[in-house]
Scaffold this active site. Structure first.
Site, mmCIF file in Angstrom:
data_model
loop_
_atom_site.group_PDB
_atom_site.id
_atom_site.type_symbol
_atom_site.label_atom_id
_atom_site.label_comp_id
_atom_site.label_asym_id
_atom_site.label_seq_id
_atom_site.Cartn_x
_atom_site.Cartn_y
_atom_site.Cartn_z
ATOM 1 N N ASP A 42 -4.631 8.693 -5.152
ATOM 2 C CA ASP A 42 -5.490 7.690 -4.526
ATOM 3 C C ASP A 42 -6.707 7.450 -5.415
ATOM 4 O O ASP A 42 -6.845 8.078 -6.468
ATOM 5 C CB ASP A 42 -5.895 8.094 -3.099
ATOM 6 C CG ASP A 42 -5.970 6.875 -2.171
ATOM 7 O OD1 ASP A 42 -6.559 5.854 -2.588
ATOM 8 O OD2 ASP A 42 -5.447 6.933 -1.036
ATOM 9 N N GLY A 130 3.337 -1.659 -1.334
ATOM 10 C CA GLY A 130 2.083 -2.413 -1.288
ATOM 11 C C GLY A 130 2.296 -3.885 -1.579
ATOM 12 O O GLY A 130 2.992 -4.255 -2.521
ATOM 13 N N ASN A 131 1.695 -4.744 -0.768
ATOM 14 C CA ASN A 131 1.905 -6.190 -0.882
ATOM 15 C C ASN A 131 0.983 -6.867 -1.898
ATOM 16 O O ASN A 131 -0.108 -6.391 -2.118
ATOM 17 C CB ASN A 131 1.717 -6.835 0.490
ATOM 18 C CG ASN A 131 2.891 -6.551 1.385
ATOM 19 O OD1 ASN A 131 4.031 -6.584 0.941
ATOM 20 N ND2 ASN A 131 2.630 -6.244 2.643
ATOM 21 N N ASP A 159 11.391 -5.681 7.128
ATOM 22 C CA ASP A 159 11.837 -6.961 7.688
ATOM 23 C C ASP A 159 13.247 -6.836 8.256
ATOM 24 O O ASP A 159 13.544 -7.371 9.329
ATOM 25 C CB ASP A 159 11.806 -8.038 6.605
ATOM 26 C CG ASP A 159 10.444 -8.124 5.940
ATOM 27 O OD1 ASP A 159 9.463 -8.357 6.658
ATOM 28 O OD2 ASP A 159 10.361 -7.928 4.721
ATOM 29 N N HIS A 187 9.092 -10.746 0.497
ATOM 30 C CA HIS A 187 8.502 -10.103 1.676
ATOM 31 C C HIS A 187 7.231 -10.879 2.023
ATOM 32 O O HIS A 187 6.117 -10.495 1.690
ATOM 33 C CB HIS A 187 8.186 -8.634 1.400
ATOM 34 C CG HIS A 187 7.422 -7.977 2.524
ATOM 35 N ND1 HIS A 187 7.942 -7.855 3.790
ATOM 36 C CD2 HIS A 187 6.176 -7.448 2.580
ATOM 37 C CE1 HIS A 187 7.049 -7.262 4.575
ATOM 38 N NE2 HIS A 187 5.965 -7.020 3.864
#
Length: 333
Positions: A42, A130-131, A159, A187
């Site tokens: 992180d 992650g988008n 989805d 997505h």
């Protein structure tokens, strides 16, 4: 027992990882006999939270978990990993445009791709959660040229799970009685949830979803609309994006990639397009795939209606635009 494998989760102090780490460490992805060393990556501001996550993993007393490596250094996070869950990304907030999201995330996935290239195992399986996941996977693979492109995929399993559960609820059957629902494309809200190949078990007999429902207007209307907008609906209700369901879907995706799919069953994965189904080549596009020996293969020769092809063209156009925009962001840095 087998030798431990190293698995990295990025964004490890975040919401999705909080559910995901427990599922992985319990053996739900790689098997109940596969010991693990978990790498938790992180950003520096999250170090305090990360320490709490490490404490909790220890307090879970999980038999398969041999070691936890918390870090803010990508070269430590990706060192010798066999599987990577790239969850950490700039989160989508209510009202945020995908384009804003894209430029912030391109930089993150460039750094992670470079680190994977340098220190990960060359057969590492990389799942981008992650988008915008499809284009983040494309960027990441672009910066890891020594790792085969087919080892990068984007998650559209959430989805698929959403779509399958809509069908199960509509027909009043258990979720295990629904299979082969497909997510095509991105997505995003342009994805095409497609039940035309779907099967449902009713009275011990597998039938097509279309025959069992007898409601084409629903399948081409409300069903698609609900699945496309489900993420936004969750954000509106929770004031945060999907976390528990996203973690479960990431586990499902990697489990099937690692262990294979049952004969006749296929799952949706965002993978590099070879041009199948008139999709643009070299974008990360969600297809139905079958998996054997950790290798996915696009299911070929499925019939796509003219309605379906219109939907595929729409999501393909968005992915091509995202790709071009991502590359222009990278060129300007």
């Amino acid at each position: 027992m087998a030798e431990p494998i190293r698995v990295v989760v990025t964004g490890a102090a975040g919401q999705i990882a909080y559910s995901l780490l427990y599922m992985i460490a319990r053996g739900e992805v790689f098997g109940k006999d596969q010991p693990l060393i978990l790498h938790l990556l992180d950003i520096p501001p999250m170090v305090g939270v990360l320490e709490g996550v490490v404490m909790e993993l220890s307090d879970c007393a999980l038999p398969l978990l041999r070691k936890v490596v918390p870090t803010t250094d990508p070269l430590v996070g990706f060192k010798d990993v066999s599987a990577a869950f790239l969850v950490g990304a700039m989160p989508r907030k209510e009202g945020m445009e995908r384009k804003d999201l894209l430029s912030a995330n391109v930089k993150i996935f460039k750094v992670q791709g470079e680190a994977l290239d340098k220190v990960a195992k060359k057969d590492v399986k990389v799942l981008v959660v992650g988008n915008p996941a499809n284009t983040n996977a494309l960027v990441c693979a672009n910066y890891a040229p020594s790792i085969p492109r087919e080892n990068f995929s984007a998650m559209t399993r959430l989805d698929q799970n959403r779509a399958s559960s809509q069908i199960a609820n509509k027909l009043g059957v258990p979720i295990t009685h629904v299979s082969n629902i497909i997510i095509w494309g991105n997505h995003s809200s342009t994805q095409y949830p497609d039940a035309s190949q779907g099967k449902v078990l009713i009275n011990n007999e597998w039938k097509s979803v279309a025959d069992a429902l007898g409601d084409n207007a629903y399948l081409e209307g409300q069903f698609i609309d609900t699945v496309q907008k489900r993420g936004a609906a969750v954000i509106a209700a929770r004031k945060m994006s999907s976390a528990m369901s996203a973690a479960k879907a990431a586990c499902d995706h990697m489990h099937d990639w690692w262990n294979g799919t049952a004969p006749g069953k296929f799952v949706s994965m965002g993978v590099f397009s070879d041009g199948s189904y008139n999709s643009p080549k070299d974008v990360v596009f969600s297809f139905p795939v079958e998996i054997k020996n950790k290798q996915w293969k696009i299911v070929e020769n499925l019939s796509v209606s003219s309605f379906g092809q219109t939907k595929l063209d729409l999501t393909a156009k968005e992915l091509q635009e995202e790709k071009n925009e991502a590359l222009s962001v990278l060129d300007s840095n």
